[in-house]
Every structure is written in structure tokens, then in C-alpha cells.
Design a protein around this motif. Sequence first.
Motif, PDB file in Angstrom:
ATOM      1  N   UNK A   1      -7.425  19.703   1.547  1.00 47.99           N
ATOM      2  CA  UNK A   1      -6.759  18.415   1.728  1.00 47.99           C
ATOM      3  C   UNK A   1      -7.581  17.293   1.096  1.00 47.99           C
ATOM      4  N   UNK A   2      -6.885  16.287   0.617  1.00 46.45           N
ATOM      5  CA  UNK A   2      -7.574  15.105   0.087  1.00 46.45           C
ATOM      6  C   UNK A   2      -6.710  13.876   0.317  1.00 46.45           C
ATOM      7  N   UNK A   3      -7.378  12.730   0.420  1.00 54.55           N
ATOM      8  CA  UNK A   3      -6.709  11.458   0.694  1.00 54.55           C
ATOM      9  C   UNK A   3      -6.452  10.685  -0.597  1.00 54.55           C
ATOM     10  N   UNK A   4      -5.378   9.930  -0.593  1.00 57.34           N
ATOM     11  CA  UNK A   4      -5.037   9.070  -1.715  1.00 57.34           C
ATOM     12  C   UNK A   4      -4.551   7.729  -1.186  1.00 57.34           C
ATOM     13  N   UNK A   5      -4.961   6.641  -1.802  1.00 55.90           N
ATOM     14  CA  UNK A   5      -4.494   5.309  -1.404  1.00 55.90           C
ATOM     15  C   UNK A   5      -4.490   4.393  -2.619  1.00 55.90           C
ATOM     16  N   UNK A   6      -3.496   3.542  -2.690  1.00 55.38           N
ATOM     17  CA  UNK A   6      -3.316   2.640  -3.827  1.00 55.38           C
ATOM     18  C   UNK A   6      -2.644   1.372  -3.307  1.00 55.38           C
ATOM     19  N   UNK A   7      -3.314   0.231  -3.445  1.00 53.04           N
ATOM     20  CA  UNK A   7      -2.764  -1.048  -3.010  1.00 53.04           C
ATOM     21  C   UNK A   7      -2.532  -1.924  -4.229  1.00 53.04           C
TER      22      UNK A   7
ATOM     23  N   UNK B   1      -0.955  -4.174   4.804  1.00 49.83           N
ATOM     24  CA  UNK B   1      -1.545  -5.316   5.509  1.00 49.83           C
ATOM     25  C   UNK B   1      -0.914  -6.604   4.990  1.00 49.83           C
ATOM     26  N   UNK B   2       0.343  -6.817   5.353  1.00 48.70           N
ATOM     27  CA  UNK B   2       1.077  -7.992   4.891  1.00 48.70           C
ATOM     28  C   UNK B   2       0.771  -9.172   5.810  1.00 48.70           C
ATOM     29  N   UNK B   3       0.376 -10.319   5.274  1.00 54.07           N
ATOM     30  CA  UNK B   3       0.074 -11.486   6.101  1.00 54.07           C
ATOM     31  C   UNK B   3       1.231 -11.871   7.012  1.00 54.07           C
ATOM     32  N   UNK B   4       0.903 -12.389   8.161  1.00 53.93           N
ATOM     33  CA  UNK B   4       1.892 -12.707   9.193  1.00 53.93           C
ATOM     34  C   UNK B   4       2.998 -13.610   8.661  1.00 53.93           C
ATOM     35  N   UNK B   5       2.601 -14.681   7.972  1.00 52.59           N
ATOM     36  CA  UNK B   5       3.594 -15.656   7.516  1.00 52.59           C
ATOM     37  C   UNK B   5       4.478 -15.117   6.398  1.00 52.59           C
TER      38      UNK B   5
ATOM     39  N   UNK C   1       0.826  -1.204   0.000  1.00 52.14           N
ATOM     40  CA  UNK C   1       0.000   0.000   0.000  1.00 52.14           C
ATOM     41  C   UNK C   1       0.864   1.258   0.000  1.00 52.14           C
ATOM     42  N   UNK C   2       0.555   2.159  -0.929  1.00 54.72           N
ATOM     43  CA  UNK C   2       1.072   3.524  -0.904  1.00 54.72           C
ATOM     44  C   UNK C   2      -0.100   4.444  -0.582  1.00 54.72           C
TER      45      UNK C   2
END
Length: 569
Positions: free
Chosen positions: A431-437, A463-467, A406-407
Motif C-alpha cells: 500500500x502507498x499514499x497519494x495526495x495532491x492539492x 481544507x476550504x476556508x469557512x467563508x 485536495x484529491x
Amino acid sequence: MLPASVASTCSVARGAFCGASQRLTAGAVRGVKATSTLPVQPRNDSAKLMARVMTKVDKAASELYSATMLTAMAPQTGTMAKRSLASPRLGKKPALSALSRSVRGVCTSPFGLLGATRGMKIASARPVNDGKQVDIEFADKTAYRFHTAWIKDAHPSLTGSDYYRKSAKTLFEVDQYMAERVQPSEDGSKLEVHFKNGLVENSVTEQYISTWLKAFAPYVGQPLHDGDVTASSSLPGTGSLLDGIYRNRTPWDSTMQMPTFDGEKMVEDEDMQVEFLERMMDPGVALIKNIGVPEGFDHIKAGIPMEEFVGKIIGRLNQHPVRATRFGVIHTQARGEIAGADYDHKNPLSMHTDHSVYHGTPGYLQFMYQARGSVSSKVCDGVALANYMKENHPEDYELLTTVQLTHSSRNCIYAKNGAYRRDANGGDGASFELVHTHPVLTLDKDGHLEKVIQSETKRGVSALPFDIYPRYMEAYKRWTQLVEDERFKCEFDWPEHSVIVMNNWRVLHGRATVPPNTERTMVFGYVMKTIYENRHRLLKQRQAERSNPDINDRWLTRLPNQVLTSLVQ
């Protein structure tokens, strides 16, 4: 698009032919001057003669290229399963003896009088099945059955000057037309079709271009010959005239020689614009000098030369969500810490791509204009970096191409009126939000690298999986170190009033090096992928129109890119 081996064969043949023809032409002109039985040609007449002959040479070379392509493709198409000539609809084999006899004895050599494109010429044609279909055999001995309704529906006469269809009702009329007579022109370059529809007054005669029909044949026709490579299903999507270059991109490293253009000349030369746009696919970066001098360095005047230049060669720059202008402006003397880390020239900035936080990465081409001050900078090739990871660290490559990172950021740089907040005299922020996964390395359906998305300063909380987390972070660190490897970074001088243009889906860039006591103003802007590709499409159509007046805009517009490619390349 052609395989690299076929393209190479075609190019060698065309180059050899052009070289020999140029030498022959030069000798011919000298011969005219030296011959005692002919009047001596003045210098300007000789130049005109040379121009006329070279026009013929260029056309012949283009024709040779096409025929060489057909010959070069033969070993590859010959491996296809042999097709039956039986018609699945009619349950019987179409009779082709008359068609075949009509082309017996015709020279099939690419050096024949008609040249290489005679393979695209029509040898014979006839209506079949009570005029519901038309069988067309081309001079290269390929033959196809076309639906008469498709032929009628495809003619440009059904469109107006705006290239839109004149009426929706023709959709319900075209299948009522039958082909009563079909007649190729004497040289096979055109096909005349006489359509009947009930009453005599409803009859109409239309003319079609042979190369246009041949381009469509593998996609819409039923093959009537053996060894045919024909589309077995509908087109996979929109595609692009640049797909062939995309699939055959050449990785580069620190030794890459920067392609350089003159902006003043480019504005006047559409062929140069085509070359530039194709360079944006490979190697994905170029420097353009002399694009203009700004009248001032405020947030509007500084960017006008770049905006006007881009408008002339491609189209409008992307509009920012808040900013009043279609470009951004960065000054070395600005209070960078107020604007943000990316805008502070004193802040180290790792190699990165832009628009990492924007979903889909809308900035495909990135323009960076040196409005004031001369600097040096650096770029590196995402294709070369990805190939290195795949070959030397395949497990890391697998993680970087599959695991979602995620950025994200919150943009607080601008005021509600679209100005920079630092220049808005205390105006309210917008202001504005930006998100890119996404994966860091995005691959297309065929496994080619489609996009690199890299910006460590804008990496969010993923949100990287634990394993997976420990192993993924090792891969990501190795990747982030690799983009800084001097073996891959190409350094270049970036003079005042020039623009560096990058394919932002491929090429990473870093912070420029500004000499001491240099005031610098840099302007940046972006162009979307669809704008870029369709501008290239239009320019390639115009090139084709100039080389063959029969294939004009009426015939070249409205075509799928996959079909258009064979008409303009």
C-alpha cells in the motif's frame, strides 16, 4: 510562436503557391510527352521528372512561407519603439554604409530567384572592434552585432559524436579568439569566420549556416537596424516546439470528429508521428487502429502490443510506483470490487482525468488499449468547459482557478512483488499514499488553461476556508454537472485492438459502454510531458534535416526551443 493571423497568412500563401506549382508541373510533364521535338518520356521517367520538380516546388514553398512570415509580421513589429543604432558599450553608432550598399539592388520579392528564405541569407559581414564582434547583415536588411566569443563557443565542432562538449577548458579559451576575416558564401547561405588567437598555429577557420545565425540573432545579437523585435532579457524558460499550438487551441464539443490514425503505418512514418503528437496538443485526443493483437490476456501479455507501439513512436511508458509492469490491465470479468471502484466496470464513473491524486499529474498522455472486445466511449474538452464557465459563470471560474482542492487516496491494489493482489495468492500488500492539492483548473502565467484535474471519486477532504466553503461548493457542483453535459461529450466507437490516446491535462473521459455478453480487456498507461515534448522536438529536427541537408543534427541539437522553432517550423 506566430500569432494566428500571421500563421494564417503564411499558410494561405504557401498553399496557393503549391497549388499553382503542382498544376504548372503537371502541365510541364504533359508538355514533354506531347512535344514532337523531344523524345517521348517513358512513364517512369516522367514520374522521376515530376518528383524532381516537386522537390524544388516544396522547397520553394517553404521559402515562400518564411518570407511571407516576415512580411506578415511587419505590421506587428512596426509598432515597436524605434531603436537607436547607438552601441551602449561603444557609445557610438556603428557604421553600416558598407553593409547597406552590399544589398542595394537585390530583389526583395518573395518570388525572387532565391525564394523566400533569402531573407535568412547573409548579404554581408565584417569584424568590428578589433575582431571582438562581428556585424552581420541579412538579405531582409536586418543586421545584428554578435560577440565573436559567442560565435566561437557555439560552433558544433566543439562537441563530439555524443553531442557533449569535448572539453571544459574551451570555456576559458573562447574569449581569446578574435575574428580576423569573415566571408559570406556566394549565395549567402553560409558564413566563413577565420579566428586568430595569438600564435598562427592557434588560428582556426569555421563555417556557419546563415539560417542558424539568423535564428539566434534576435536573442544574442545587438540590433543594428530600426524596428527590431529583439529579446530584451534572457529566455523565460525551456518552452516547447508545441507552444504555438498550445496557445491557439480550438475548443470542441459533442460534434468533434475524432482524429484517426493507422498504427501500422504510423510506426513507419515519422511525419505521421509528428502529426499525431501535434494532435495530442489540439484537439488533445485521437484514435489509433491496428496496433497489434495480444498473445494472451493476463496482466503481462495483454499490454505488450501497446507498450511496444508506444515505445516505437514516443518512448517508454511511465513506471508505476509499485506495479511490476508499465501498464495496468482491467477485465470486465475481474473481481472489480476487490481492485477498487475505478476498476469495476459495473460501477458508474463520472467524467474525469487520471492521476488526480499524483502531485504534479505526471501522466500527460494517456493510452488506453482495447485488447479484447469492441466498445463505445466518450470524452469532453476541458478547454471548452473552462471557457464556458469563464463566459457564463465568471465568479465560479475564479474560484475553480484559485481555490485549492485536495484529491487523495491510499492504493492497496498491488502486492509487494508488483502483481495485482487478487493474483498474488495472498501475498503481502504494498500500500502507498497519494495526495495532491491544487485548483481544479490550473492556469499558466498568461492565463491559458494549463491543466484540468477532475475526479470526484478521488476527491479527498479539502481544507476550504469557512467563508469560502458554501460558495465554492456551489461552483464545484456546477462544474461537476457541466462535465456531464451532453453538449460537450463526444461519443465514439472504440474497436478491438485500437488505442484511444488523450492529453490527460486537457481531455476528460468516462466509463466505456460495453455491449452485453462482451468480454473486455483494457490496458492503460501514461507518458510524461517532457518525454512527449522532446520526442516531438527530435522528430521536428529530423524533418528539418530531410528538407535541408545543410541544417543537420550538429546544428539543430543543443538549441533552446525558442530558437529551434524558427528553424524547424
